[in-house]
Structure formats: C-alpha cells, structure tokens
Design a protein around this motif. Sequence first.
Motif, PDB file in Angstrom:
ATOM      1  N   HIS A  29      39.685  42.073  28.688  1.00 47.07           N
ATOM      2  CA  HIS A  29      39.920  41.891  30.121  1.00 47.07           C
ATOM      3  C   HIS A  29      39.984  40.416  30.518  1.00 47.07           C
ATOM      4  O   HIS A  29      40.209  40.112  31.685  1.00 47.07           O
ATOM      5  CB  HIS A  29      38.808  42.567  30.928  1.00 47.07           C
ATOM      6  N   ILE A  30      39.778  39.523  29.578  1.00 46.33           N
ATOM      7  CA  ILE A  30      39.768  38.096  29.907  1.00 46.33           C
ATOM      8  C   ILE A  30      41.144  37.645  30.396  1.00 46.33           C
ATOM      9  O   ILE A  30      41.246  36.750  31.217  1.00 46.33           O
ATOM     10  CB  ILE A  30      39.313  37.279  28.682  1.00 46.33           C
ATOM     11  N   GLN A  31      42.205  38.257  29.938  1.00 44.33           N
ATOM     12  CA  GLN A  31      43.551  37.869  30.357  1.00 44.33           C
ATOM     13  C   GLN A  31      43.809  38.190  31.822  1.00 44.33           C
ATOM     14  O   GLN A  31      44.714  37.621  32.435  1.00 44.33           O
ATOM     15  CB  GLN A  31      44.575  38.579  29.489  1.00 44.33           C
ATOM     16  N   VAL A  32      43.039  39.066  32.408  1.00 42.09           N
ATOM     17  CA  VAL A  32      43.249  39.480  33.793  1.00 42.09           C
ATOM     18  C   VAL A  32      42.562  38.533  34.772  1.00 42.09           C
ATOM     19  O   VAL A  32      42.985  38.410  35.924  1.00 42.09           O
ATOM     20  CB  VAL A  32      42.738  40.923  33.986  1.00 42.09           C
ATOM     21  N   TYR A  33      41.540  37.811  34.348  1.00 43.48           N
ATOM     22  CA  TYR A  33      40.746  36.978  35.250  1.00 43.48           C
ATOM     23  C   TYR A  33      41.554  35.891  35.972  1.00 43.48           C
ATOM     24  O   TYR A  33      41.395  35.715  37.180  1.00 43.48           O
ATOM     25  CB  TYR A  33      39.562  36.361  34.516  1.00 43.48           C
ATOM     26  N   PRO A  34      42.438  35.149  35.298  1.00 46.35           N
ATOM     27  CA  PRO A  34      43.228  34.154  36.053  1.00 46.35           C
ATOM     28  C   PRO A  34      44.111  34.790  37.125  1.00 46.35           C
ATOM     29  O   PRO A  34      44.267  34.237  38.225  1.00 46.35           O
ATOM     30  CB  PRO A  34      44.068  33.459  34.980  1.00 46.35           C
ATOM     31  N   LEU A  35      44.696  35.937  36.798  1.00 42.20           N
ATOM     32  CA  LEU A  35      45.528  36.639  37.776  1.00 42.20           C
ATOM     33  C   LEU A  35      44.694  37.100  38.969  1.00 42.20           C
ATOM     34  O   LEU A  35      45.107  36.953  40.127  1.00 42.20           O
ATOM     35  CB  LEU A  35      46.225  37.823  37.119  1.00 42.20           C
ATOM     36  N   MET A  36      43.516  37.634  38.691  1.00 38.81           N
ATOM     37  CA  MET A  36      42.635  38.078  39.779  1.00 38.81           C
ATOM     38  C   MET A  36      42.189  36.893  40.637  1.00 38.81           C
ATOM     39  O   MET A  36      42.099  37.008  41.860  1.00 38.81           O
ATOM     40  CB  MET A  36      41.415  38.799  39.198  1.00 38.81           C
ATOM     41  N   ALA A  37      41.915  35.758  40.007  1.00 34.39           N
ATOM     42  CA  ALA A  37      41.508  34.572  40.764  1.00 34.39           C
ATOM     43  C   ALA A  37      42.640  34.105  41.674  1.00 34.39           C
ATOM     44  O   ALA A  37      42.419  33.793  42.847  1.00 34.39           O
ATOM     45  CB  ALA A  37      41.089  33.459  39.806  1.00 34.39           C
ATOM     46  N   ALA A  38      43.857  34.058  41.149  1.00 35.09           N
ATOM     47  CA  ALA A  38      44.997  33.628  41.957  1.00 35.09           C
ATOM     48  C   ALA A  38      45.261  34.600  43.099  1.00 35.09           C
ATOM     49  O   ALA A  38      45.513  34.171  44.242  1.00 35.09           O
ATOM     50  CB  ALA A  38      46.231  33.501  41.075  1.00 35.09           C
ATOM     51  N   MET A  39      45.213  35.888  42.832  1.00 39.94           N
ATOM     52  CA  MET A  39      45.463  36.878  43.879  1.00 39.94           C
ATOM     53  C   MET A  39      44.364  36.857  44.945  1.00 39.94           C
ATOM     54  O   MET A  39      44.643  37.025  46.132  1.00 39.94           O
ATOM     55  CB  MET A  39      45.587  38.277  43.270  1.00 39.94           C
ATOM     56  N   THR A  40      43.125  36.645  44.527  1.00 38.15           N
ATOM     57  CA  THR A  40      42.027  36.546  45.496  1.00 38.15           C
ATOM     58  C   THR A  40      42.212  35.329  46.385  1.00 38.15           C
ATOM     59  O   THR A  40      42.012  35.398  47.602  1.00 38.15           O
ATOM     60  CB  THR A  40      40.681  36.473  44.761  1.00 38.15           C
ATOM     61  N   PHE A  41      42.607  34.209  45.799  1.00 39.41           N
ATOM     62  CA  PHE A  41      42.833  32.987  46.577  1.00 39.41           C
ATOM     63  C   PHE A  41      43.958  33.177  47.589  1.00 39.41           C
ATOM     64  O   PHE A  41      43.812  32.841  48.762  1.00 39.41           O
ATOM     65  CB  PHE A  41      43.152  31.824  45.632  1.00 39.41           C
ATOM     66  N   VAL A  42      45.076  33.722  47.151  1.00 37.34           N
ATOM     67  CA  VAL A  42      46.228  33.919  48.043  1.00 37.34           C
ATOM     68  C   VAL A  42      45.894  34.930  49.138  1.00 37.34           C
ATOM     69  O   VAL A  42      46.249  34.729  50.307  1.00 37.34           O
ATOM     70  CB  VAL A  42      47.458  34.360  47.229  1.00 37.34           C
ATOM     71  N   THR A  43      45.203  35.988  48.799  1.00 34.74           N
ATOM     72  CA  THR A  43      44.816  36.988  49.802  1.00 34.74           C
ATOM     73  C   THR A  43      43.874  36.386  50.833  1.00 34.74           C
ATOM     74  O   THR A  43      44.010  36.641  52.030  1.00 34.74           O
ATOM     75  CB  THR A  43      44.162  38.198  49.115  1.00 34.74           C
ATOM     76  N   SER A  44      42.938  35.554  50.385  1.00 43.13           N
ATOM     77  CA  SER A  44      42.023  34.920  51.340  1.00 43.13           C
ATOM     78  C   SER A  44      42.765  33.953  52.251  1.00 43.13           C
ATOM     79  O   SER A  44      42.448  33.848  53.436  1.00 43.13           O
ATOM     80  CB  SER A  44      40.876  34.222  50.616  1.00 43.13           C
ATOM     81  N   LEU A  45      43.776  33.253  51.740  1.00 41.66           N
ATOM     82  CA  LEU A  45      44.583  32.384  52.597  1.00 41.66           C
ATOM     83  C   LEU A  45      45.331  33.192  53.658  1.00 41.66           C
ATOM     84  O   LEU A  45      45.403  32.780  54.823  1.00 41.66           O
ATOM     85  CB  LEU A  45      45.583  31.593  51.762  1.00 41.66           C
ATOM     86  N   CYS A  46      45.880  34.320  53.262  1.00 43.21           N
ATOM     87  CA  CYS A  46      46.595  35.171  54.224  1.00 43.21           C
ATOM     88  C   CYS A  46      45.662  35.716  55.291  1.00 43.21           C
ATOM     89  O   CYS A  46      45.991  35.703  56.487  1.00 43.21           O
ATOM     90  CB  CYS A  46      47.286  36.319  53.499  1.00 43.21           C
ATOM     91  N   VAL A  47      44.496  36.179  54.889  1.00 43.14           N
ATOM     92  CA  VAL A  47      43.520  36.699  55.844  1.00 43.14           C
ATOM     93  C   VAL A  47      43.066  35.598  56.791  1.00 43.14           C
ATOM     94  O   VAL A  47      42.944  35.807  58.004  1.00 43.14           O
ATOM     95  CB  VAL A  47      42.326  37.346  55.107  1.00 43.14           C
ATOM     96  N   PHE A  48      42.834  34.402  56.267  1.00 38.86           N
ATOM     97  CA  PHE A  48      42.432  33.276  57.110  1.00 38.86           C
ATOM     98  C   PHE A  48      43.500  32.968  58.150  1.00 38.86           C
ATOM     99  O   PHE A  48      43.203  32.797  59.339  1.00 38.86           O
ATOM    100  CB  PHE A  48      42.167  32.036  56.248  1.00 38.86           C
TER     101      PHE A  48
END
Length: 86
Positions: free
Chosen positions: A3-22
């Motif tokens: 599952h280590i390959q998924v962590y960078p993608l999850m980090a990027a998606m979390t960052f972008v989603t938080s920017l949109c919500v903000f």
Amino acid sequence: MNHIQVYPLMAAMTFVTSLCVFQLTRNVFLNPDVRVNKAHRRMAVLENEEEGEKYAEHGLRKFLRTRPPEIMPTINHFFSNSQEDK
C-alpha cells in the motif's frame, strides 16, 4: 499487497480536496456576491460597494502590491548581473 504506492496519491488528493473546501467555504462566508439569507436574495442588485471593496482589497493583496514582482529575487539578480559588476 503493498500500500506504500498509494500514500503519495492520497496525500496529493487530500491536499487538493482541502484547498477546494477552503475556497468554497471562504466564498460562502466572505464573498459579497453570495446571497445566503432571504433579505439579500430578494434584492436584484445589492448595495454593498464597501463590502465588495473590502473583499477585493484584502491584506495579502495590499502587502503584495508593495513587493517587487519576483519569485526569487536573489537568484534573478545573480543571473541578470554581468560578471563585471561582481
């Protein structure tokens, strides 16, 4: 499973989603053109010029207006000055 390959993608998606919500939250609460209550929705044209001016001329924009339009001024000056100036 690895599952280590998924962590960078999850980090990027979390960052972008938080920017949109903000940005959406900021617009709902601070944008003078967004009409949430019924009193403002009934009016065709809002008479809120001072509120719009306050929204458009926020503190960060006022601060950046006094700064030179350079991203990295030290590197720009290093590469733009000729060898004779040094």
